[in-house]
Scaffold this motif. Structure first.
Motif, PDB file in Angstrom:
ATOM      1  N   LYS A 248     -27.466 -47.722  64.757  1.00 26.36           N
ATOM      2  CA  LYS A 248     -26.607 -47.954  65.916  1.00 26.36           C
ATOM      3  C   LYS A 248     -26.384 -49.447  66.132  1.00 26.36           C
ATOM      4  CE  LYS A 248     -26.127 -46.811  70.822  1.00 26.36           C
ATOM      5  NZ  LYS A 248     -26.782 -46.166  72.001  1.00 26.36           N
ATOM      6  N   ALA A 251     -23.933 -50.697  63.500  1.00 25.56           N
ATOM      7  CA  ALA A 251     -22.590 -50.213  63.828  1.00 25.56           C
ATOM      8  C   ALA A 251     -21.953 -51.066  64.917  1.00 25.56           C
ATOM      9  CB  ALA A 251     -22.638 -48.751  64.255  1.00 25.56           C
ATOM     10  N   LEU A 272     -27.114 -42.854  58.064  1.00 27.84           N
ATOM     11  CA  LEU A 272     -26.539 -43.382  59.296  1.00 27.84           C
ATOM     12  C   LEU A 272     -27.130 -42.655  60.490  1.00 27.84           C
ATOM     13  CD1 LEU A 272     -22.911 -42.125  59.925  1.00 27.84           C
ATOM     14  CD2 LEU A 272     -24.252 -41.261  58.055  1.00 27.84           C
ATOM     15  N   LEU A 276     -23.688 -41.375  65.137  1.00 29.98           N
ATOM     16  CA  LEU A 276     -22.487 -41.997  64.578  1.00 29.98           C
ATOM     17  C   LEU A 276     -21.620 -41.015  63.798  1.00 29.98           C
ATOM     18  CD1 LEU A 276     -23.976 -45.370  63.238  1.00 29.98           C
ATOM     19  CD2 LEU A 276     -22.734 -44.984  65.389  1.00 29.98           C
ATOM     20  N   SER A 279     -18.782 -40.147  65.956  1.00 33.88           N
ATOM     21  CA  SER A 279     -18.417 -41.244  66.844  1.00 33.88           C
ATOM     22  C   SER A 279     -16.933 -41.589  66.708  1.00 33.88           C
ATOM     23  CB  SER A 279     -19.256 -42.483  66.528  1.00 33.88           C
ATOM     24  OG  SER A 279     -18.943 -42.979  65.230  1.00 33.88           O
ATOM     25  N   SER A 282     -15.988 -42.922  63.329  1.00 38.65           N
ATOM     26  CA  SER A 282     -16.269 -42.060  62.185  1.00 38.65           C
ATOM     27  C   SER A 282     -15.028 -41.294  61.746  1.00 38.65           C
ATOM     28  CB  SER A 282     -17.375 -41.066  62.542  1.00 38.65           C
ATOM     29  OG  SER A 282     -17.554 -40.127  61.495  1.00 38.65           O
TER      30      SER A 282
END
Length: 306
Positions: A248, A251, A272, A276, A279, A282
């Motif tokens: 996170k 990202a 990952l 995410l 998300s 994504s």
């Protein structure tokens, strides 16, 4: 460039066989299918079978959905109940299926370049589409990845694409690095150095993940392929995620317009962070959705060769 209905090839076993024009044509045809275009392949039944000798959900089932959307006759095949269990070779299985009238065989096999013997046969007449060969190639996955990137950015030129993780064992990585570079993208790699090979320098360059995450337009994370490692890996899930995963925190360092991709299945909180996967940045679900349409385009191109 408009899609040319005459674009065709007899087989699709490697992205190396595709021209840039064919790649873009397949992407645009897939987009047309996604937007509701239809196509009737023939007035006679066309038979297709999916021979998967390795486990698969996305590739296997999206090919099946693509085939049914095109109106093809799907002939079921289960390796666990076939004559393979009696010692029949892949070659003789294809020889049989071709003889009884199967037109297209989609094949996934653990042996790299399994298709060479099949393509050189003077008797096997069915079209062959490679659904993945060992750590070799995965052309339809590569094409759906490129479709997803093209939808997002409208070009490949100048894009910085990061391929991160278990690169040396990934057929997805091999196919993508070849086509992305050829189409004008800059390719970068990251992940454990033990899973990196100097031959990849032909297509891109290695950067530490914490540097790469800040400059990439596409973060393409790869699954750790335990089934292809001959010895136990030295990484716990927690250690791998901390050192080589898209956490996170990492990202949060990405460019706002950058996207996250993964061929799936995703090992959540390994490659990952689990949160995410779905998300805002994504495109993993989009990749899965695009897989149906790009495979429809591939099937059409193969059948155009008739």
């Amino acid at each position: 460039m408009e899609y040319d209905e005459s674009v065709s090839f007899n087989h699709l076993v490697s992205v190396e066989s595709l021209t840039n024009q064919e790649v873009l044509g397949l992407i645009r045809r897939a987009s047309a299918f996604k937007n509701g275009a239809s196509w009737t392949p023939s007035n006679k039944p066309i038979f297709v079978t999916n021979l998967f000798f390795e486990d698969s959900t996305r590739t296997h089932k999206s090919f099946e959905v693509a085939e049914k959307k095109l109106g093809l006759e799907v002939i079921s095949f289960d390796a666990t109940t076939s004559s393979i269990k009696k010692g029949e070779t892949l070659y003789d299985t294809l020889l049989t299926l071709s003889a009884i009238g199967v037109d297209i065989a989609v094949i996934r096999h653990s042996k790299e370049r399994y298709y060479e013997e099949l393509l050189n046969s003077p008797t096997i007449s069915c079209h062959i589409i490679n659904g993945g060969d060992g750590s070799g190639q995965h052309p339809s996955q590569c094409l759906l990845d490129l479709m997803t990137i093209y939808e997002e950015f409208g070009t490949f030129h100048g894009l910085k694409v990061a391929i991160v993780g278990d690169i040396s064992h990934s057929r997805v990585a091999r196919s993508n690095m070849q086509l992305l570079q050829r189409l004008g993208a800059s390719v970068y790699f990251s992940g454990p150095k033990d899973w990196y090979d100097s031959s990849f320098e032909t297509y891109g360059h290695y950067l530490p993940l914490d540097e790469l995450v800040k400059i990439a337009d596409v973060m393409m994370m790869l699954r750790v392929q335990h089934e292809r490692h001959h010895t136990e890996t030295n990484f716990s899930k927690e250690r791998y995620h901390k050192e080589y995963g898209l956490t996170k925190q990492r990202a949060g360092q990405m460019k706002k317009e950058a996207i996250i991709m993964h061929p799936a299945p995703v090992n959540r909180d390994v490659e990952l962070a689990g949160e995410l996967v779905e998300s805002k940045q994504s495109r993993i679900v989009t990749q899965m959705r695009n897989g149906v349409y790009i495979r429809m385009a591939v099937l059409q191109a193969v059948l155009n060769n008739n």
